[in-house]
Design an enzyme around this catalytic site. Structure first.
Site, PDB file in Angstrom:
ATOM      1  N   SER A  47       0.827  -1.209   0.000  1.00  0.00           N
ATOM      2  CA  SER A  47       0.000   0.000   0.000  1.00  0.00           C
ATOM      3  C   SER A  47       0.857   1.254   0.000  1.00  0.00           C
ATOM      4  O   SER A  47       0.501   2.262  -0.604  1.00  0.00           O
ATOM      5  CB  SER A  47      -0.972   0.001   1.182  1.00  0.00           C
ATOM      6  OG  SER A  47      -0.284  -0.121   2.400  1.00  0.00           O
ATOM      7  N   GLU A  48       2.037   1.210   0.682  1.00  0.00           N
ATOM      8  CA  GLU A  48       2.973   2.336   0.607  1.00  0.00           C
ATOM      9  C   GLU A  48       4.410   1.852   0.677  1.00  0.00           C
ATOM     10  O   GLU A  48       4.708   0.837   1.322  1.00  0.00           O
ATOM     11  CB  GLU A  48       2.741   3.361   1.725  1.00  0.00           C
ATOM     12  CG  GLU A  48       1.610   4.336   1.458  1.00  0.00           C
ATOM     13  CD  GLU A  48       0.427   4.119   2.351  1.00  0.00           C
ATOM     14  OE1 GLU A  48      -0.514   4.926   2.270  1.00  0.00           O
ATOM     15  OE2 GLU A  48       0.418   3.148   3.116  1.00  0.00           O
ATOM     16  N   THR A  49       5.279   2.591   0.008  1.00  0.00           N
ATOM     17  CA  THR A  49       6.726   2.412   0.083  1.00  0.00           C
ATOM     18  C   THR A  49       7.334   3.763   0.428  1.00  0.00           C
ATOM     19  O   THR A  49       6.955   4.791  -0.139  1.00  0.00           O
ATOM     20  CB  THR A  49       7.291   1.908  -1.250  1.00  0.00           C
ATOM     21  OG1 THR A  49       6.744   0.614  -1.527  1.00  0.00           O
ATOM     22  CG2 THR A  49       8.814   1.807  -1.213  1.00  0.00           C
ATOM     23  N   HIS A 105       0.812   4.931   8.357  1.00  0.00           N
ATOM     24  CA  HIS A 105       1.593   3.712   8.616  1.00  0.00           C
ATOM     25  C   HIS A 105       3.019   3.849   8.116  1.00  0.00           C
ATOM     26  O   HIS A 105       3.945   3.338   8.760  1.00  0.00           O
ATOM     27  CB  HIS A 105       0.831   2.472   8.121  1.00  0.00           C
ATOM     28  CG  HIS A 105       1.319   1.768   6.922  1.00  0.00           C
ATOM     29  ND1 HIS A 105       0.963   2.140   5.643  1.00  0.00           N
ATOM     30  CD2 HIS A 105       2.130   0.683   6.799  1.00  0.00           C
ATOM     31  CE1 HIS A 105       1.527   1.300   4.785  1.00  0.00           C
ATOM     32  NE2 HIS A 105       2.245   0.406   5.451  1.00  0.00           N
TER      33      HIS A 105
END
Length: 297
Positions: free
Chosen positions: A45-47, A76
């Site tokens: 979902s995120e990097t 997050h």
């Protein structure tokens, strides 16, 4: 050049739960296109990409990407990166009680605590208090978009609303946890009602005692079908809590559970300080555990 990365599971105290996060530790020399390509490769979902801070008093500068684009702020990635930096600094014998991360939304102050060699806890203060945006879509359109009945949407005084604490989200109150569980985005109807935005469905009926809200987060426009834990939405959710639950003056703590339908149970802590009937400050907290380390070739 080779670049080290780590992955962590965030908003959980155990591996293979919570929300997975990739953190590229040496991002210098990468342009936006390269970062986006790497984020698509991880397909989480995120990097996060760590860069030197502009202000030498700050710990690091972060750029945050979903598979579909860059975000100015996200919860997050903030918690997970703060925990990894705390683990790194603790191993070097220089762990501060507070560190500041530079994000596009502005500086984000994080209190950090190390819990062993591979886990920790972080609480960050919202860099921007939530604000209400325009009108939410009609309930009929939201029901069609989420695969629910109109009677499933709304409870007590809660109605759909748009809020942002750096990133805008649509908040959809749902009467029961059973209805939240059967929600399923309908592609055409979602595009017509919500477009590229994300929708945070929530209810008071929780899976675990002591928790305040149960939630699911859908954001197909950014390549995130469903997100196991969304700190940025939980930050904006403070505005929803103020508007509809009206907590009195004082300090309040709510645990939001998310990701349970995905088999990735997550617990996000929302702390709110209310003074004179208005939200004075808010914080998002959670744990994270290191899962893997590697090298990008």
């Amino acid at each position: 050049m080779k670049r080290r990365f780590v992955t962590l599971d965030v908003f959980t105290t155990r591996r293979h739960a919570g929300n997975p996060l990739a953190v590229v530790l040496e991002a210098g020399g990468l342009d936006t296109e390269a970062m986006q390509t790497i984020a698509r490769e991880f397909n989480l979902s995120e990097t996060v990409f760590i860069l030197p801070p502009e202000n030498p008093a700050h710990r690091a500068s972060l750029r945050i990407f979903t598979p579909g684009g860059e975000l100015p702020f996200a919860g997050h990635p903030t918690v997970g990166t703060a925990v990894w930096l705390a683990l790194h600094d603790d191993a070097a014998g220089s762990l501060p009680e507070m560190l500041v991360l530079e994000e596009k939304v502005g500086p984000v102050s994080c209190a950090v605590e190390v819990k062993g060699s591979h886990a920790g806890h972080a609480v960050f203060t919202l860099p921007r208090l939530p604000e209400r945006l325009g009108e939410a879509p009609a309930i009929a359109a939201l029901a069609a978009a989420t695969g629910l009945a109109e009677s499933d949407i709304g409870f007590d005084h809660h109605v759909p609303a748009l809020y942002s604490a750096g990133v805008p989200f649509l908040f959809v109150p749902v009467a029961t946890r059973e209805a939240v569980a059967r929600a399923k985005p309908q592609a055409a109807e979602w595009q017509a009602a919500i477009g590229q935005g994300g929708a945070f469905l929530y209810t008071r009926e929780t899976a675990e005692p002591g928790h305040a809200y149960h939630a699911r987060m859908f954001w197909p426009g950014t390549g995130i079908g469903e997100d196991p834990a969304t700190g940025g939405a939980s930050a904006a959710f403070a505005g929803v809590v103020m508007a509809y639950d009206r907590p009195g003056d004082g300090d309040h703590r709510f645990v939001i559970e998310q990701g349970y339908e995905m088999g990735r149970p997550s617990q996000i802590t929302l702390e709110m300080s209310v003074r004179g009937g208005v939200l004075a400050s808010a914080r998002i907290g959670g744990s994270a555990v290191l899962v893997s380390e590697g090298v990008l070739l």
